[in-house]
Write a protein that holds these residues in place. Structure first.
Motif: not given
Length: 455
Positions: A437-449
């Motif tokens: 997730l951190l490599v390929f979807a970092r923006a999504m992780v930030k949005e969810m947090v």
């Protein structure tokens, strides 16, 4: 988490046949619970005006409806026992009829608190009732009550919840049996109940069909495997759907906002659900032996197949609250009608290959059911198919990578104690999923947090 912990402890104490007998009663109980009035409560949530008179009307409707359901269950008990050829099923059903007496005192407070978007009080009551139900379940299992443990715990849980919800929402009032002006609530609730009946046909058809063919032991293996595979969709998703329905109802005049909320909810659910399901499929053997015990070894291949089917089911159940809140409950009802035809046919076909064939039927039927539901519902809530695919693709791909890592590691690990084996695979899977997730979807992780932190 309290419910899960107590349930797993009880599973280790009780036998598969206890769960098989209990599953036979659930077919009747779930059917009648589809008619218990929660659709009427949803109508009150969706209504623009819900004054004291409407609340008293709802309370009166709930009382009459649930009294009739309790009597119907008592009358149906001997027929169910005869169908399954298990006399004890009749006694279990007669005692379980007590559950309907608590429903009006839960559904009305739920509607008022959900309408006000006050989920904190609901959570507090649910916590207390979960503890009470867990204590009752453990006490019953340790006291040697057998299958009656599974009857006692829900009665205690419902009773405590009814008392707590009534106090939390301050809804102790005289019911009104003058239903003039309540036609819109009855119609909305009736349409939702129709959809729920079709949901019953698709969700209980497997137990209804298999219960006639399998003995209690084999049915217990199947239903407990299904319980394990459905933990996420059965325990995590329904509370989210309750919040989502209230939120969508407030947004029903702003289709763009509702569409954005739906894709966000889908992304959040799959972010958590995908690693759970694929991790469960990849670690089925050590997980079943560690959590359930050696006597449940037959469940390992069943859990593996069912876990692979659950992502499709999880995404499918997210659609109904959105279309219902948009004032189109008929869409979800027709979707449920399609599922009520498709899934029983799949179960009937799969049963020819026994227990594994029944589990494989989920994996064959649910992708088709999800595709049909999405095709019919996405235009209603204003979401493009591409937007939904883009929302769920990152967690799906990350979970697939995680599963590949876990399977590869499992193939090279030396023999070791089962709990240690499971812990090592779980740790490796969690690390692989987070890294992907951190490599390929970092923006999504930030949005969810940010979403979880309410920013």
């Amino acid at each position: 988490m309290i419910t899960w912990a107590s349930t797993f402890l009880v599973i280790r104490i009780l036998s598969p046949s206890d769960y098989g007998l209990f599953a036979m009663t659930q077919v009747v109980l779930v059917l009648l619970n589809m008619l218990n009035g929660y659709g009427l409560a949803s109508a009150l949530i969706q209504r623009r005006e819900a004054g004291r008179h409407a609340q008293r009307q709802l309370f009166g409707l709930l009382l009459l409806l649930n009294l009739a359901l309790a009597l119907a269950q008592v009358a149906l008990a001997p027929l169910a026992a005869a169908y399954y050829r298990q006399p004890i099923v009749a006694d279990l059903l007669r005692v379980q009829a007590l559950l309907y007496l608590a429903t009006p005192f839960i559904a009305l407070p739920y509607a008022l608190l959900a309408r006000a978007m006050d989920f904190k009080k609901q959570a507090q009551v649910n916590l207390v009732s979960a503890v009470a139900g867990a204590v009752a379940a453990l006490a019953g299992a340790l006291a040697g009550l057998g299958v009656w443990t599974l009857v006692l715990a829900p009665i205690v849980l419902f009773g405590v919840r009814a008392l707590g919800m009534t106090i939390a929402a301050r809804t102790l009032m005289w019911p009104s049996f003058d239903f003039r002006g309540a036609g819109d609530m009855i119609r909305f609730g009736g349409i939702m109940a129709t959809g729920q009946i079709f949901w019953f046909l698709q969700s209980q058809a497997d137990v209804f069909i298999a219960g006639r063919v399998f003995d209690p032991h084999l049915l217990g293996i199947y239903t407990t495997s299904l319980f394990l595979a459905q933990i996420f969709v059965a325990k995590f998703v329904p509370p989210l759907n309750e919040v989502a329905f209230s939120a969508y109802s407030r947004m029903q005049e702003d289709r763009r906002a509702a569409a954005g909320a739906f894709t966000t909810a889908a992304r959040l659910v799959m972010l958590v659900g995908m690693p759970f399901y694929l991790g469960l499929a990849a670690t089925a053997e050590p997980l079943v032996l560690t959590v359930l015990g050696e006597k449940w070894r037959e469940a390992i291949p069943v859990v593996h197949l069912l876990a692979l089917a659950m992502p499709f089911m999880t995404l499918q159940v997210l659609f109904a609250p959105a279309s219902d809140a948009c004032g189109r409950p008929g869409v979800a009802a027709r979707n449920a009608m399609i599922g009520a035809i498709l899934l029983p046919l799949a179960f009937l076909a799969g049963l020819h290959w026994g227990l594994l064939g029944l589990a494989a039927a989920w994996l064959v039927a649910y992708p088709v059911f999800l595709a049909i539901t999405a095709w019919r519902t996405l235009p209603v809530i204003g979401v493009r198919p591409r937007a939904l695919i883009e929302a769920v693709a990152p967690p799906v791909l990350a979970a697939l990578a995680m599963a590949a890592v876990v399977v590869l590691l499992d193939s090279v690990l030396p023999p070791m104690a089962t709990p240690a084996h499971l812990a090592l695979l779980a740790a490796a899977g969690a690390a692989a999923y987070c890294a992907a997730l951190l490599v390929f979807a970092r923006a999504m992780v930030k949005e969810m947090v940010a979403l979880i932190r309410n920013r």
